[in-house]
Design an enzyme around this catalytic site. Structure first.
Site, short mmCIF file in Angstrom:
data_model
loop_
_atom_site.label_atom_id
_atom_site.label_comp_id
_atom_site.label_asym_id
_atom_site.label_seq_id
_atom_site.Cartn_x
_atom_site.Cartn_y
_atom_site.Cartn_z
N HIS A 103 9.46 11.60 -3.87
CA HIS A 103 8.47 10.54 -3.74
C HIS A 103 7.25 11.20 -3.11
O HIS A 103 7.38 12.21 -2.41
CB HIS A 103 8.97 9.41 -2.82
CG HIS A 103 10.14 8.66 -3.39
ND1 HIS A 103 11.38 8.66 -2.79
CD2 HIS A 103 10.25 7.89 -4.49
CE1 HIS A 103 12.21 7.93 -3.52
NE2 HIS A 103 11.55 7.45 -4.55
N ASP A 117 7.90 11.69 0.42
CA ASP A 117 8.90 12.71 0.77
C ASP A 117 8.17 14.04 0.94
O ASP A 117 8.51 14.85 1.80
CB ASP A 117 9.93 12.91 -0.36
CG ASP A 117 10.84 11.71 -0.58
OD1 ASP A 117 11.23 11.08 0.41
OD2 ASP A 117 11.15 11.41 -1.76
N GLU A 168 10.39 4.43 -15.36
CA GLU A 168 11.84 4.27 -15.11
C GLU A 168 12.17 2.78 -15.09
O GLU A 168 11.96 2.11 -14.08
CB GLU A 168 12.22 4.92 -13.77
CG GLU A 168 13.70 4.77 -13.43
CD GLU A 168 14.09 5.40 -12.09
OE1 GLU A 168 13.25 6.08 -11.46
OE2 GLU A 168 15.23 5.19 -11.66
N GLU A 205 17.85 5.59 -16.29
CA GLU A 205 18.92 5.69 -15.28
C GLU A 205 20.13 4.93 -15.81
O GLU A 205 20.04 3.76 -16.20
CB GLU A 205 18.46 5.10 -13.94
CG GLU A 205 19.61 5.06 -12.95
CD GLU A 205 19.23 4.92 -11.50
OE1 GLU A 205 18.18 5.44 -11.09
OE2 GLU A 205 20.01 4.27 -10.78
N HIS A 241 20.81 1.52 -14.31
CA HIS A 241 19.83 0.49 -14.67
C HIS A 241 20.15 -0.07 -16.06
O HIS A 241 20.02 -1.28 -16.29
CB HIS A 241 18.41 1.06 -14.64
CG HIS A 241 17.98 1.52 -13.28
ND1 HIS A 241 16.75 2.06 -13.02
CD2 HIS A 241 18.63 1.52 -12.08
CE1 HIS A 241 16.65 2.37 -11.74
NE2 HIS A 241 17.79 2.07 -11.15
N ASP A 257 22.86 -2.69 -7.33
CA ASP A 257 22.69 -1.31 -7.81
C ASP A 257 23.54 -0.37 -6.96
O ASP A 257 23.30 -0.22 -5.76
CB ASP A 257 21.20 -0.97 -7.68
CG ASP A 257 20.85 0.36 -8.29
OD1 ASP A 257 21.73 0.99 -8.91
OD2 ASP A 257 19.68 0.77 -8.15
N ASP A 278 24.60 3.06 -7.68
CA ASP A 278 24.32 4.51 -7.66
C ASP A 278 25.58 5.32 -7.36
O ASP A 278 25.60 6.22 -6.51
CB ASP A 278 23.22 4.84 -6.63
CG ASP A 278 21.87 4.26 -7.03
OD1 ASP A 278 21.62 4.09 -8.23
OD2 ASP A 278 21.05 3.97 -6.13
N ASP A 288 20.87 10.44 -9.60
CA ASP A 288 20.36 9.47 -8.61
C ASP A 288 21.58 8.74 -8.04
O ASP A 288 21.86 7.58 -8.38
CB ASP A 288 19.36 8.51 -9.27
CG ASP A 288 18.48 7.81 -8.24
OD1 ASP A 288 18.72 8.02 -7.03
OD2 ASP A 288 17.58 7.05 -8.63
C1 GLO Z 1 16.12 2.66 -7.70
C2 GLO Z 1 15.59 3.80 -8.41
C3 GLO Z 1 14.98 4.84 -7.48
C4 GLO Z 1 14.04 5.74 -8.26
C5 GLO Z 1 13.28 6.66 -7.35
C6 GLO Z 1 12.31 7.54 -8.11
O1 GLO Z 1 16.81 1.84 -8.21
O2 GLO Z 1 16.56 4.37 -9.22
O3 GLO Z 1 15.99 5.61 -6.88
O4 GLO Z 1 14.72 6.50 -9.21
O5 GLO Z 1 12.61 5.92 -6.41
O6 GLO Z 1 11.19 6.83 -8.43
MG MG Z 2 16.53 6.18 -10.36
#
Ligand code: GLO
Ligand code: MG
Length: 384
Positions: free
Chosen positions: A89, A92, A214, A250, A253, A288, A290, A323
């Site tokens: 980010h 970051d 994304e 993703e 998602h 979500d 992950d 991710d």
């Molecule tokens: C959240 C997203 C997040 C993005 C990250 C990069 O649901 O997946 O992790 O991938 O902020 O923009």
């Molecule tokens: Mg992501």
């Protein structure tokens, strides 16, 4: 596509991803590229993750379960695991970015770049984190407040500056707060215009930068403006330079939209728009998660790897990103296991994709024997 008995090999051309595609005659009408005869060089995949993937365990119901660690510690873990790149980010890379001058932004970005270079690590993407600031409470690019929209765009332009200093040409837009909590709060037609305006400003700021959208169907919003890959690609087509606007898929998602991530991959690749991928997993339609790649559904993960393979993902330098987050109860000494495990699973499934009995499977498809095809896949995944 290779019709039995009448297809004959008549030529070949260079396949844009480094392999050679053979052409077959398809009936009397002319020549079509064969889908089943592609001799492509095997891709060697490169892997990455972001600092946020070494998270501390907080959730909406409880505090962290692991002590905060420095960025340098996280970079060290990435190096020790043998990953190739890090995702960022903007904050970051340059913490507290909104309070920093352009000169400070440059100095801190270049300092980071040196650290990355010293470790042989690339910066895969930089993403503007547009969901923390009070000015993005009601949306960032699509806020109803023009001052807030202005902030979101200006912040994104600075994110591009960070990417430039890190020698990275890919900006990721996870459109976290673009959408609505209640339908009547936003004019969805205007929101499309706002998104196009924001992306156009970014494209104009730097003519080498590429933008990958994304999509995510919901969370934190009730409904997101750009829920899946189709709308992401459609939005790209409205921008000033559609060639520089693509997508990032993703797995979780897509699953949250009740779609098969492999179908999303194939769709994006059909438009040549898959520029990054966040592999992970999700156990059904809930928050979500992950989860580590393959953790909830190995077969769905296998099909994602197959889709990446058949589209030669990675052959133009694209990275595979995980991710993923550690499970909340994870102890400090097991903190990086979910990343190593995701890559192990990916590589095992890659072997499975490359050793998949294609001819046998094709025969069952030709016979419309899907029961046997189903079992063939299971037996292949389970091994003998
Ligand atoms: C959240 C997203 C997040 C993005 C990250 C990069 O649901 O997946 O992790 O991938 O902020 O923009
Ligand atoms: Mg992501």
């Amino acid at each position: 596509m290779t019709g039995k008995g009448y297809s004959s090999l008549i030529g070949r051309s260079f396949f844009p991803y480094g392999g050679i595609r053979l052409f077959t005659r398809q009936g009397p009408g002319g020549f079509l590229p064969s889908q089943s005869i592609v001799i492509a060089m095997e891709t060697t995949y490169k892997f990455c993750f972001g600092p946020w993937n070494l998270s501390e365990g907080q959730d909406p119901y409880g505090p962290p379960t692991r002590p905060a660690q420095s960025f340098d510690w996280k970079l060290e873990q990435l190096k020790q695991l043998g990953f190739d790149a890090m995702m960022f980010h903007d904050d970051d890379a340059v913490p507290d970015i909104d309070s920093k001058s352009d000169a400070q932004l440059k100095a801190e970005s270049l300092e980071l770049k040196k650290k990355l270079d010293d470790g042989g690590i690339a910066a895969e993407i930089v993403a503007p984190r547009l969901w923390f600031d009070p000015r993005t409470i009601d949306g960032a690019y699509t806020s109803n407040d023009p001052q807030c929209r202005k902030y979101a765009i200006e912040r994104s332009l600075r994110c591009i500056d960070v990417a430039n200093h890190l020698d990275c040409d890919l900006i990721v837009l996870w459109l976290a707060r673009e959408g609505s909590y209640i339908r009547e709060s936003k004019d969805a037609r205007k929101c499309v215009d706002y998104l196009v305006e924001a992306i156009d400003r970014m494209l104009a700021h730097d003519d080498t930068i590429r933008i990958a959208i994304e999509p995510k169907p919901h969370e934190p919003m009730d409904r997101a403006s750009i829920p899946t890959i189709g709308p992401a690609i459609a939005l790209a087509s409205l921008t000033a330079d559609p060639r520089r606007v693509g997508a990032l898929i993703e797995s979780a998602h897509a699953l949250l939209a009740n779609l098969d991530p492999a179908d999303e991959i194939d769709f994006a690749c059909s438009f040549d728009k898959l520029w990054s991928i966040h592999l992970n997993d999700q156990n059904g339609l809930k928050f979500d998660q992950d989860k580590p790649f393959g953790s909830a559904n190995l077969r769905v993960a296998f099909n994602q790897v197959r889709a990446l393979e058949r589209n030669h993902y990675g052959s133009r330098g694209e990275f595979v990103a995980f991710d993923v987050h550690p499970f909340r109860p994870t102890k400090v000494e097991h903190w990086t296991a979910h990343l190593d495990n995701s890559r192990r699973t990916f590589l095992r499934l890659l072997e499975k994709a490359r050793s998949y009995p294609e001819a046998e499977a094709q025969k069952l498809i030709d016979e419309r024997n899907y029961a046997a095809l189903d079992q063939l896949v299971l037996e292949h995944l389970m091994g003998s």
